[in-house]
Design a protein around this motif. Structure first.
Motif, mmCIF file in Angstrom:
data_model
loop_
_atom_site.group_PDB
_atom_site.id
_atom_site.type_symbol
_atom_site.label_atom_id
_atom_site.label_comp_id
_atom_site.label_asym_id
_atom_site.label_seq_id
_atom_site.Cartn_x
_atom_site.Cartn_y
_atom_site.Cartn_z
ATOM 1 N N THR A 70 1.150 -1.303 0.006
ATOM 2 C CA THR A 70 -0.156 -0.014 -0.115
ATOM 3 C C THR A 70 0.820 1.283 0.023
ATOM 4 N N PHE A 71 0.434 2.302 -0.579
ATOM 5 C CA PHE A 71 1.018 3.771 -0.569
ATOM 6 C C PHE A 71 0.328 4.820 0.010
ATOM 7 N N GLU A 72 -0.524 4.206 1.052
ATOM 8 C CA GLU A 72 -1.374 5.158 1.965
ATOM 9 C C GLU A 72 -0.475 6.127 2.741
ATOM 10 N N HIS A 73 0.564 5.368 3.444
ATOM 11 C CA HIS A 73 1.600 6.216 4.254
ATOM 12 C C HIS A 73 2.226 7.443 3.461
ATOM 13 N N PHE A 74 2.617 7.017 2.107
ATOM 14 C CA PHE A 74 3.374 8.208 1.391
ATOM 15 C C PHE A 74 2.345 9.085 1.041
ATOM 16 N N ASP A 75 1.156 8.907 0.999
ATOM 17 C CA ASP A 75 0.091 9.914 0.761
ATOM 18 C C ASP A 75 -0.235 10.646 2.031
ATOM 19 N N THR A 76 -0.091 10.094 3.093
ATOM 20 C CA THR A 76 -0.156 10.729 4.211
ATOM 21 C C THR A 76 0.937 11.643 4.516
ATOM 22 N N VAL A 77 2.184 11.495 4.294
ATOM 23 C CA VAL A 77 3.230 12.332 4.740
ATOM 24 C C VAL A 77 3.374 13.186 3.561
ATOM 25 N N TRP A 78 3.107 12.953 2.164
ATOM 26 C CA TRP A 78 3.092 14.036 1.191
ATOM 27 C C TRP A 78 2.047 15.078 1.321
ATOM 28 N N ASN A 79 0.840 14.674 1.538
ATOM 29 C CA ASN A 79 -0.322 15.335 1.385
ATOM 30 C C ASN A 79 -0.719 15.926 2.744
ATOM 31 N N GLY A 80 -0.897 15.055 3.545
ATOM 32 C CA GLY A 80 -1.338 15.200 4.894
ATOM 33 C C GLY A 80 -0.356 16.053 5.659
ATOM 34 N N ILE A 81 0.959 15.749 6.062
ATOM 35 C CA ILE A 81 1.831 16.346 6.804
ATOM 36 C C ILE A 81 2.531 17.490 6.007
ATOM 37 N N GLY A 82 2.553 17.403 4.656
ATOM 38 C CA GLY A 82 3.324 18.605 4.131
ATOM 39 C C GLY A 82 4.579 18.288 3.624
#
Length: 293
Positions: A70-82
């Protein structure tokens, strides 16, 4: 009629080659050589492997092999955390430091290698001694200077700070490499009508390619991984770099290890790619710069 007798020519045959001695392979040699290398490789790669596993493994899974990926963690850090903005800031600082350090190292290294001036040895000793000063000792003076100059919360200030600490080693390496370029080549170019500046660009600079790659790589990686300066001189979130963003990803009571690992992968991949591309120039530049002229 007189008959002439000719003596048959003697054919010289080369002596037989001595028999080749069979090399006896020493099994203990391979054991002593390969086993430490394998252990060191495992020691280096296992933490990186676990970081990749946590980054692509779904939350709550405990398997050693990440499946499904899954790549949900990359989406979290890239878009969610900034991390997209943090990555951009780190890239600007790294490239800016690379350019400034390389240009000044070329000029200063050439001057140190080609000209003799009073106090040259003392200056080189001072450059060497700066490598023993920890960056933490310079935080307060730099903070006061940057505050008075309006460089706090500025990417320009971080480039200046990183350049100040990367430049001494770059000067030492570049001067050593310039000494290995024969000065007779420049003199021949100047005899043909070139000025010193034109002789430098036409003769010396093309031979400094490994040194430029080595100095630029160290400057970029040093600025990319610098955590202390970015933490102290940038308090606004839009000026954070990747190391500072990773530190803020740690929660007070809980930590999203998947997102933290994904951020670590994002921060490590550019450095790995830089070393993979320039490794042959890096080794050549360091070995040439280390030779005493």
């Amino acid at each position: 009629m007189t008959q002439t007798l000719t003596r048959p020519a003697t054919v010289l045959t080369p002596p037989p080659a001595p028999p080749r001695r069979k090399r006896h392979r020493d099994p203990s040699r391979y054991f002593r050589l390969h086993l430490p290398l394998v252990l060191y490789l495992l020691f280096t790669l296992i933490p990186f492997y676990w970081m990749v596993v946590f980054a692509v493994r779904p939350a709550g899974e405990t398997s050693l092999v990440p499946w499904p990926i899954t790549f949900e963690h990359f989406d979290t850090v890239w878009n969610g955390i900034g991390f997209g903005l943090f990555f951009q800031n780190s890239l600007i600082i790294g490239v800016g430091t690379l350019v400034v350090v390389t240009v000044f190292a070329l000029m200063g290294g050439y001057a140190l290698a080609r000209f003799k001036f009073r106090g040259q040895r003392v200056f080189l000793l001072a450059l060497l001694c700066t490598q023993f000063i920890p960056g933490a000792m310079m935080l307060i003076p730099l903070f006061v200077i940057f505050k008075s100059a309006g460089l706090l919360n500025s990417l320009t200030g971080l480039v200046i700070a990183d350049t100040a600490f990367q430049l001494p080693l770059a000067l030492i390496l570049m001067s050593g490499f310039v000494r290995n370029v024969p000065i007779e080549l420049e003199e021949a170019a100047m005899v043909d009508g070139c000025s010193r500046l034109r002789a430098f660009f036409a003769v010396t600079l093309p031979q400094l390619k490994p040194a430029i790659v080595a100095v630029g790589s160290f400057a970029f990686i040093g600025a990319w991984n610098n955590f202390l300066f970015a933490l102290m001189f940038a308090s606004r979130q839009d000026k954070f770099t990747l190391p500072v963003g990773l530190s803020y990803a740690l929660g007070e009571f809980n930590t999203d290890f998947g997102a933290l690992a994904a951020g670590g992968v994002v921060a490590a991949v550019p450095v790995v790619l830089v070393f993979a591309v320039v490794q042959r120039f890096l080794v050549q530049g360091l070995s040439a710069g280390a030779v005493k002229g």
